[in-house]
Structures are given as C-alpha cells and as structure tokens.
Enzyme design. Structure first.
Site: not given
Length: 339
Positions: A249, A271, A95-96, A169, A212
């Site tokens: 997200h 997510n 992820d990311h 994040e 986020h």
C-alpha cells in the site's frame, strides 16, 4: 475473458508468487476509469486487479446518494460486462474498509455473495479488504478471523492490514511515525490467529514505512527488508517458505529499487491510486487548455461540439491512465503474464 472466477484468482496469486511479480491493483470510480484500467492491462498483456474504495463506491452510486453498497455493485456490474472484450483476467476488490464501515459496506456485500454462492453462482467480487490499522492488533485479528469465515462462505479472499500506512486515504488519516513498520511479533500473531490457509486464504498488507498520498521519490523511508525478515521468521515457525501473500500500500513516490525489493520479498499486489488519478486528469487539462475556445462559448460564439463532447476528452483521459498502468505492469514485472 470474463472477470476471474475464485479459482482463476487463486491461480493468478499463485503464479505471481512463484514468478516473483505483482499485479497493479488500480482504484476505479466510474465506467471510464474501469475502461481505462482494462485498456491498460490489455496493452500490457497482464492480468490485473481493479478495486473500489468506500469513497469511490459512494461516488459511483451518485454524489447526492452516497450508497456504498449500491455503488460497489454498479461498478462491478459494468466491469463484469465490459471485461469480456479485453483478453485478460481481472479480479474485483474492495479497498480499505475500516472497522466502523464493515456493517454498512463489506459485510452486506459478503452476505450478497454468500447467497450467490449458495444458489450455485459466482461472487460479484473476488476479494475484500479489512483495514484494521485503526484498532489494536488483538482486536484487528479477532475481526479478521470473523471476516475470514464469512469470506469462505462467499468464496472470496480476505485482505488484511497488519500495521499502519501513514498519510490520508479516503478521509482516514494516520501519522507518519514508528508505527508504520510491522514487527515479526505482529506476523507471528497473524499466523496464530488466521492460520496459513487452512482457515481460508487471505492477503496480508505488512507495512514497511508505507505512506498514502503524493510524495517525491526518496521522501518516504521504506524498509522492504522488513518483509523478508517477517517472512523468514514466520516461515521458520510454521515450516513454510514465504508464508505470506503480501500487498504493498502507499506506493506513490517509491523508487524502482524499493518496489523491486518488495516484490522479491513476497508482494503480489501493489495498490495504485494517486498516480492513476493524475494520469487520468492530466490529458483532460491539456485538452481544455488547447481547445478553450471550442469548449467555451466565448464572445457569443457557439463553441465546437467536437471539442466539448465528453467522448473527446474522455478518450484522452482513458489513454493517459492506461499508459500509467502499462508502466506499472512493467515495473511490477506482470507485463506479459496473462493466463
């Protein structure tokens, strides 16, 4: 059941899109959080996705070692073994990964997986995410095209981000402003650069105000109708209905209505990290407060081994996180959708 094969993962995505539901994608950082995620998916009778961030991977390798490739492989190895006992299909995802971390994280993993496939095996991970939100969209799509080619060799699916998710994040900060909304022009540029499946399958995180972090319901201004606008415009251009497999997200604090609308508009993966972190930690806090004289050696006493045994509070943590995942499966309509 074992971890999903590439074919099973593709079928999971197809079923979600056709059935208008989405899978929770739960961030994991340890064997305990993997177990909790598996327990939650099994209790919901839902297939699902677990994913590891760069910080989670570094932590898993040892907090004094911080080897993101080693940590990723370690978490995946544990998941591959224990997932066999839970009766649901699980995909593993990174992820990311921002552009500055590709050479030290996702590209080495893709190279390992390409070799696994070349030797007749299956890839360790089923998908990887490139977060190109930190670079101009033109550069984002050039890098994404390169990664899509590497993903085909590794039999994995690529996830990309077109737009910017606000908040924090894993140490990456983004401002909360108009850049949080992907445009139709961005969607058309994506299809032009990456195709609609003929160059390899990819998932797309289009942004519609996502942020986020921790927010109360109503604090984040989501516009899920943007997703449908882009789907329709791009679909009309290429003659395909709902062309994008979408990812949501930054969903903490979203209302049930916003989540439902996003799923209706093509989201097949959402997510979940912040909420499950809290759900894992909160029962541990309760255990420590209720059993403080057992977990601490107070006034020369010896404490209570049953209270400070990590399995005692660990089980409560896993149960708390699993319960939050069941809730997510119900909200995203994936509950009961195991293959």
């Amino acid at each position: 059941m074992p971890i999903a094969t590439p074919e099973v993962y593709a079928e999971m995505i197809d079923r979600a899109k056709a059935g208008k539901f989405a899978y929770p994608a739960v961030n994991i950082t340890s064997s305990q959080t993997i177990t909790a995620a598996l327990q939650g998916f099994a209790e919901a009778e839902s297939d699902g996705i677990i994913q590891v961030s760069v910080g989670g991977a570094e932590y898993a390798s040892g907090s004094t070692v911080k080897d993101r490739v080693s940590g990723s492989l370690a978490l995946a190895a544990y998941a591959h073994e224990v997932a066999k006992g839970y009766g649901v299909n699980i995909a593993i995802h990174t992820d990311h990964c921002t552009a500055d971390k590709l050479d030290s994280w996702v590209k080495p993993l893709l190279a390992i997986e390409a070799e696994q496939v070349k030797n007749g095996g299956l890839p360790t991970f089923q998908s990887h995410m490139f977060d190109g939100s930190t670079v101009p969209i033109e550069e984002n799509l050039v890098i994404a095209a390169e990664l899509l080619e590497l993903s085909q060799a590794a039999r994995t699916i690529l996830e990309i981000e077109i737009g910017v998710v606000g908040g924090e994040e894993d140490g990456h900060m983004a401002e909360i402003n108009d850049k949080l909304y992907t445009t139709v022009e961005d969607g058309l540029a994506t299809i032009k650069a990456l195709g609609s499946g003929e160059k390899g399958r990819y998932l797309t995180a289009l942004t519609f105000g996502n942020v986020h972090g921790v927010y109360k319901p109503g604090s984040v201004k989501l516009r899920p109708e943007i997703l449908l606008d882009i789907q329709k415009a791009v679909g009309a251009e290429i003659g395909e209905e709902m062309p994008f497999d979408l990812v949501f997200h930054g969903g903490s604090g979203s209302t049930a209505e916003e989540i439902s609308a996003a799923v209706d508009n093509g989201v097949i993966k959402m997510n979940i990290d912040t909420d499950t972190q809290y759900a894992f930690t909160r029962p541990v806090v309760s255990h420590m407060f209720k059993n403080y004289d057992g977990v601490l050696k107070i006034d020369g006493e010896v404490g209570n081994k049953k209270a400070y045994d990590p399995r005692a509070w660990g089980k409560t943590a896993e149960a708390g996180m699993a319960a939050r995942i069941v809730e997510a499966c119900q909200q995203l309509r994936s509950a009961g959708h195991k293959m």
